[in-house]
Design an enzyme around this catalytic site. Sequence first.
Site, PDB file in Angstrom:
ATOM      1  N   GLY A  69       0.811  -1.201   0.000  1.00 55.46           N
ATOM      2  CA  GLY A  69       0.000   0.000   0.000  1.00 55.46           C
ATOM      3  C   GLY A  69       0.848   1.255   0.000  1.00 55.46           C
ATOM      4  N   THR A  70       1.967   1.227   0.731  1.00 54.31           N
ATOM      5  CA  THR A  70       2.871   2.377   0.744  1.00 54.31           C
ATOM      6  C   THR A  70       3.439   2.643  -0.642  1.00 54.31           C
ATOM      7  OG1 THR A  70       3.455   2.124   3.080  1.00 54.31           O
ATOM      8  CG2 THR A  70       5.051   3.239   1.677  1.00 54.31           C
ATOM      9  N   GLN A 177      -7.876   1.542   4.971  1.00 58.29           N
ATOM     10  CA  GLN A 177      -8.637   1.085   6.135  1.00 58.29           C
ATOM     11  C   GLN A 177     -10.089   0.757   5.815  1.00 58.29           C
ATOM     12  OE1 GLN A 177      -7.592   0.250   9.084  1.00 58.29           O
ATOM     13  NE2 GLN A 177      -5.484   0.904   8.780  1.00 58.29           N
ATOM     14  N   SER A 194      -4.337  -1.515   0.537  1.00 60.03           N
ATOM     15  CA  SER A 194      -3.349  -2.514   0.951  1.00 60.03           C
ATOM     16  C   SER A 194      -4.056  -3.785   1.395  1.00 60.03           C
ATOM     17  CB  SER A 194      -2.506  -1.953   2.100  1.00 60.03           C
ATOM     18  OG  SER A 194      -1.446  -2.813   2.421  1.00 60.03           O
ATOM     19  N   ALA A 195      -3.658  -4.919   0.821  1.00 61.55           N
ATOM     20  CA  ALA A 195      -4.401  -6.173   1.008  1.00 61.55           C
ATOM     21  C   ALA A 195      -4.399  -6.673   2.441  1.00 61.55           C
ATOM     22  CB  ALA A 195      -3.837  -7.249   0.081  1.00 61.55           C
ATOM     23  N   HIS A 196      -3.308  -6.459   3.181  1.00 60.44           N
ATOM     24  CA  HIS A 196      -3.263  -7.040   4.528  1.00 60.44           C
ATOM     25  C   HIS A 196      -4.195  -6.332   5.505  1.00 60.44           C
ATOM     26  CE1 HIS A 196      -0.294  -3.790   5.058  1.00 60.44           C
ATOM     27  NE2 HIS A 196      -0.531  -3.879   6.341  1.00 60.44           N
ATOM     28  N   CYS A 320       5.290   7.372  24.184  1.00 68.49           N
ATOM     29  CA  CYS A 320       6.030   6.408  24.998  1.00 68.49           C
ATOM     30  C   CYS A 320       6.207   5.066  24.282  1.00 68.49           C
ATOM     31  CB  CYS A 320       5.297   6.157  26.316  1.00 68.49           C
ATOM     32  SG  CYS A 320       4.742   7.636  27.138  1.00 68.49           S
TER      33      CYS A 320
END
Length: 463
Positions: A69-70, A177, A194-196, A320
Amino acid sequence: MPYFDAASAAPLHPVARQALLAALDEGWADPARLYREGRRARLLLDAAREAAAEAVGCRPDELVFTSSGTTAVHAGIAGALSGRRRVGRHLAHSAVEHSSVLHAAAAHEADGGSVTEVPVDRSGAVDPAAYGDALRADTALACLQSANHEVGTEQPVAEVGALCAEAGVPLLVDAAQSLGWGPVPAGWSLLTASAHKWGGPAGVGLLAVRKGVRFAPRGPAGERESGRAPGFENLPAIVAAAASLRAARAEAAAEAVRLRALVDRVRSVVAERVPDVEVVGDPERRLPHLVTFSCLYVDGETLLHELDRREFSVSSGSSCTSSTLTPSHVLRAMGVLSEGNIRVSLPPGTAGADVDRFLEVLPGVVAEVRERLGAPAAPLSPPRSPAPAASLVVDALGRRCPIPVIELAKVIGEVPVGATVTVLADDEAARLDIPAWCEMRGQEYVGEEPADRGSAYVVRRLG
């Protein structure tokens, strides 16, 4: 062990596993070759493209498969900016885009281009009118995600798309998303995914470019995927990605209703059972499976570890928990509390009993972490002397979140109403969390002042 981080990567869908194994046997050959094995591989690739295009809502010849996807985002932004370079070199995007968009924008700016970041409201949504105002005569591309990856807020894609169309500016929508839950509203010119994120295998992205959009791929030309995604296609993974997208969509309507009810329960119960918590994101216009909340006086990394010890896998946007020690750019843009941030994103099939157990465990975990950090038990302590100090300075330099806020809370009761407490801190999270604490506590955040080290954050006691 309940896995509540589907927004990062959804578990592999059973259909994806079946398709992947079958394609390993049938789709191993080069789909560009004309012999029998190549033709068989080509049929599988064409079928996968048609299925993905149907889900996206575009023509098959408008869609290519990328390695992630990136990669799709970077290729889409670079190609659109290059194709429209005669129009100008201005790029507009929302302040809460995925980091892949922000990185591409930074590279564009470093190369001499200009960038406008459109702010969002406290729920994480852009104002369409404000986005329209950001468009200029030299705007080559606009970017807007369909739904936020950290807080789940859906963006007004259709409204912004209409303004972009009126201005003659193509709109790239990052649908990573949301695509598994349903089609993206009309108005986009380029789309990535993005497939995942929907239960497909990792390493497969989608890039759709509408016909008529000026697009010039950057980098060395390739022969595959219309020259927009060079390299040999990972055909088994592509087949599995397309099959799982179709399967996820078929199940989405019913599963969205079920998961939305579970998320609604999380939103309400967390606010009831955990003191000093801020549930963030739009309560209505949001993804059905995702909820984010921030817990005051809590170290996010410790909270994640404690929940993991109790067999719950969740994510966080707290500074954090990051290697950069800076709070999430999404939470910062929204102006909400970042410390003790937890993102719960439920994968399809999540059992209600697992959510109930999480809600039983969470209050005790938060209380335990707060006690360990020495957080104040009461919202505001009364003055400890008849003549309280006119003002106080708290030195929290070198101390990380949430300690500066805890130290502020401990002493605010020692100054009279109208007096100030100045917190010296060099932790980037303080810039977000001290104003957020004031909002939650009904105190006045006066502002930030320069200091020899770090910054001085001034708070006035109102009551």
